[in-house]
Write an enzyme that holds these catalytic residues in place. Structure first.
Site, PDB file in Angstrom:
ATOM      1  N   THR A 137      26.287  36.871  32.452  1.00 38.16           N
ATOM      2  CA  THR A 137      27.217  37.989  31.888  1.00 38.16           C
ATOM      3  C   THR A 137      26.849  38.705  30.514  1.00 38.16           C
ATOM      4  OG1 THR A 137      28.829  36.634  30.872  1.00 38.16           O
ATOM      5  CG2 THR A 137      29.049  37.216  33.491  1.00 38.16           C
ATOM      6  N   GLU A 284      31.754  37.805  37.557  1.00 34.96           N
ATOM      7  CA  GLU A 284      32.448  36.526  38.081  1.00 34.96           C
ATOM      8  C   GLU A 284      32.875  36.425  39.280  1.00 34.96           C
ATOM      9  OE1 GLU A 284      32.677  37.817  35.125  1.00 34.96           O
ATOM     10  OE2 GLU A 284      32.783  36.212  33.550  1.00 34.96           O
ATOM     11  N   LYS A 391      48.729  47.016  21.058  1.00 34.11           N
ATOM     12  CA  LYS A 391      50.087  46.691  20.856  1.00 34.11           C
ATOM     13  C   LYS A 391      50.883  47.437  19.555  1.00 34.11           C
ATOM     14  CE  LYS A 391      53.127  42.849  21.744  1.00 34.11           C
ATOM     15  NZ  LYS A 391      53.320  41.292  21.685  1.00 34.11           N
ATOM     16  N   TRP A 396      53.085  47.475  24.413  1.00 37.32           N
ATOM     17  CA  TRP A 396      51.538  47.606  24.950  1.00 37.32           C
ATOM     18  C   TRP A 396      51.414  49.186  25.292  1.00 37.32           C
ATOM     19  CZ3 TRP A 396      50.623  43.342  29.065  1.00 37.32           C
ATOM     20  CH2 TRP A 396      50.305  42.235  28.263  1.00 37.32           C
TER      21      TRP A 396
HETATM   22  P1  AMP Z   1      31.149  43.149  34.084  1.00 37.90           P
HETATM   23  O1  AMP Z   1      31.327  41.456  34.424  1.00 37.90           O
HETATM   24  O2  AMP Z   1      30.091  43.437  33.232  1.00 37.90           O
HETATM   25  O3  AMP Z   1      30.702  43.731  35.616  1.00 37.90           O
HETATM   26  O4  AMP Z   1      32.354  43.716  33.600  1.00 37.90           O
HETATM   27  C1  AMP Z   1      33.811  43.726  34.386  1.00 37.90           C
HETATM   28  C2  AMP Z   1      34.872  44.335  33.784  1.00 37.90           C
HETATM   29  O5  AMP Z   1      34.811  45.968  33.787  1.00 37.90           O
HETATM   30  C3  AMP Z   1      36.281  44.145  34.313  1.00 37.90           C
HETATM   31  O6  AMP Z   1      36.656  42.910  34.261  1.00 37.90           O
HETATM   32  C4  AMP Z   1      37.004  45.174  33.826  1.00 37.90           C
HETATM   33  O7  AMP Z   1      37.261  44.903  32.660  1.00 37.90           O
HETATM   34  C5  AMP Z   1      35.821  46.406  33.946  1.00 37.90           C
HETATM   35  N1  AMP Z   1      36.080  47.104  35.156  1.00 37.90           N
HETATM   36  C6  AMP Z   1      35.201  47.041  36.287  1.00 37.90           C
HETATM   37  N2  AMP Z   1      35.944  48.051  37.138  1.00 37.90           N
HETATM   38  C7  AMP Z   1      36.834  48.612  36.509  1.00 37.90           C
HETATM   39  C8  AMP Z   1      37.769  49.480  37.257  1.00 37.90           C
HETATM   40  N3  AMP Z   1      37.555  50.017  38.182  1.00 37.90           N
HETATM   41  N4  AMP Z   1      38.671  49.898  36.319  1.00 37.90           N
HETATM   42  C9  AMP Z   1      38.900  49.437  34.926  1.00 37.90           C
HETATM   43  N5  AMP Z   1      38.052  48.495  34.401  1.00 37.90           N
HETATM   44  C10 AMP Z   1      36.999  48.117  35.366  1.00 37.90           C
END
Ligand code: AMP
Length: 492
Positions: A137, A284, A391, A396
């Site tokens: 990640t 994840e 916040k 929020w």
């Molecule tokens: P990654 O592990 O790099 O794929 O990032 C995942 C993160 O991207 C998630 O935990 C979210 O915070 C953000 N994310 C992915 N898809 C969306 C979505 N449709 N709307 C808002 N945030 C998203």
């Protein structure tokens, strides 16, 4: 045939069940071959994030104990920078379209190895819980963390995704008539697992190599690509690139994920006839958890609203939103809390990092680190990341809502909102805005735009930012997401 030959070639180089084979390539048909050949041998495919800094790539290869590395010729300079510090890699295979000389110490070139390999490789049978893939990640803090997925998970995720996409009645459907091209790298959560879905459905697949707007647009036209997925930044880039402004993209279906789909971008894509909709997940989670169900009802504004929804869980996904004591929050479409999830395809921990794995799974559910609300029908709306929540005055406010709102102003190309420390209110929102070409900075007009939404009750009245910065571009992470940590640091 080529998958069998790849396996035979890898076996001849010493790859055994339990070995780790790492891949550094752009999206290619060879990557797809490795998606199958390596796990089917009982080995683990490590998909290397080639956009990380060299020392981070080195860390991930050593940490995963990679045995063999398949590397595209374009990454040889990068490899040279770290090669003598690789602790476990015993062999290298070159990937190149027109290979010149084989670099010193390389076991062979991909196509030559395949041509020389037998095609009767006997794939073994083994436990479905055997590890199939791993990758790291790309958080903005700390060392990269390894997630991993089993054969069982890599079968169930595409089945559920195919069921969700294939049963969409009108918009947002993927079926046997489609032509698929990813625009999310194959190293990042197996390009959202859609190459496995496309293979399952037996549809034509187009792998675009390095992402360049002109190449992507040319392939979409020439190969009649009808289904893709990408982060918002890429779609934004394609729509505004010189060739993209005049390209015919009508009917192209695009899932937007990795970050929220801003309303401004959704509206711009819909105007071009693109069937755009949001999907949600994370490294994840393999990754898909939800998909927006757009349908075709309603006027333009209703269509935008439906398509930016984070979406409905796909089959076998269970979502909860909880308070700090992990108590379920009301499903009223308003009350926001951390999103927890269970599904059969979530990483069961982090590689050799039991503390981080235990925190991820505290209480028996995977903690997404995202804040969102569920409505009575089970539709999820993500409003923020736990780390990015603003916040102010004890309340929020959603940075994603605010970004989406600002992005809809006619002068705005992109927007980001972060919290900055404030003596009186704890934090206040601060907006960073990239204008469309030909527009002059007018902070008052933007404040009035947000103020109007607050007066109408569409967002919190505390959300109107005092300060708006106009910038040439927004800082981004290696996978093209807004780098809010960096923005906060710069503003501090
Ligand atoms: P990654 O592990 O790099 O794929 O990032 C995942 C993160 O991207 C998630 O935990 C979210 O915070 C953000 N994310 C992915 N898809 C969306 C979505 N449709 N709307 C808002 N945030 C998203």
């Amino acid at each position: 045939l080529r998958i069998g030959r790849l396996a035979a070639a890898l076996a001849a180089l010493g790859v055994r069940p339990g070995s780790t084979v790492a891949m550094m390539d752009y999206d290619s048909h060879r990557y797809l071959e490795a998606f199958f050949a390596v796990p089917m041998m009982g080995a683990v495919l490590q998909t290397v994030n080639v956009r990380l800094a060299p020392e981070q790539i080195l860390y991930t290869l050593n940490h995963a104990r990679a045995d063999l590395l398949l590397v595209n010729g374009e990454f040889l300079p990068l490899l040279a920078a770290i090669r003598d510090q690789l602790e476990t890699v015993r062999g290298f295979i070159l990937i190149a379209d027109d290979p010149a000389a084989l670099p010193a110490g390389f076991a062979g070139e991909y196509e030559a190895l395949l041509a020389a390999a037998r095609d009767d490789y006997d794939f073994p049978d083994f436990d479905e819980n055997t590890r199939a893939t791993t990758f790291y990640t790309t958080g903005t803090t700390g060392l990269p963390k390894g997630v991993y997925f089993s054969h069982r998970q890599l079968v169930l995720h595409p089945l559920a995704t195919a069921a969700a996409l294939g049963t969409a009645p009108d918009s947002g459907r993927l079926d046997r008539g489609d032509v698929y091209m990813p625009i999310t790298p194959m190293f990042h959560v197996h390009a959202w697992g859609i190459p496995y879905v496309a293979t399952l459905l037996g549809i034509k697949q187009v792998y675009p190599g390095r992402y360049e707007p002109d190449t992507l647009l040319r392939l979409i036209a020439a190969e009649q690509v009808s289904f893709s997925h990408c982060v918002p930044t890429i779609l934004q880039m394609l729509l505004t690139s010189p060739a993209g402004q005049s390209a015919d993209l009508a009917g192209w279906k695009v899932v937007i994920g990795g970050a929220a789909l801003p309303k401004g971008l959704a509206a711009a894509a819909l105007e071009r006839g693109i069937d755009v909709f949001a999907g949600y997940g994370m490294s994840e989670t393999c990754p898909i958890l939800t998909l927006a169900r757009a349908g075709s009802a309603g006027d333009a504004a209703a269509q935008v609203e439906a398509r930016v929804k984070t979406g409905q869980p796909i089959p076998l996904v269970e979502l909860r939103t909880v308070d700090e004591d992990l108590r379920d929050l009301p499903r009223d479409g308003r009350t926001a809390g951390e999103v927890l999830v269970r599904a059969p395809w979530l990483t069961q921990g982090y590689l050799d990092n039991p503390e981080a794995g235990a925190a991820l799974w505290a209480g028996g559910y995977l903690h997404t680190g995202d804040i969102g609300s569920l409505d009575a029908g089970g539709t999820l709306q993500i409003t923020d990341r736990l780390k990015d929540v603003i916040k102010t005055g004890g309340e929020w406010i959603s940075s994603l809502d605010l970004e989406s709102l600002i992005s809809q102003h006619p002068s705005v190309s992109e927007a980001a909102v972060v919290g900055v420390p404030d003596e009186k209110w704890g934090e206040r929102p601060r907006a960073l805005v990239v204008l469309k070409p030909g527009h002059a900075p007018d902070p008052e007009a933007l404040r009035a735009w947000v103020g109007q939404a607050a007066a109408e009750g569409r967002i919190s009245r505390y959300a109107v930012p005092e300060a708006i910065d106009f910038v040439a571009e927004l800082p981004r992470t290696s996978v093209g997401k807004l780098d809010k940590k960096l923005m906060r640091q710069r503003l501090a």
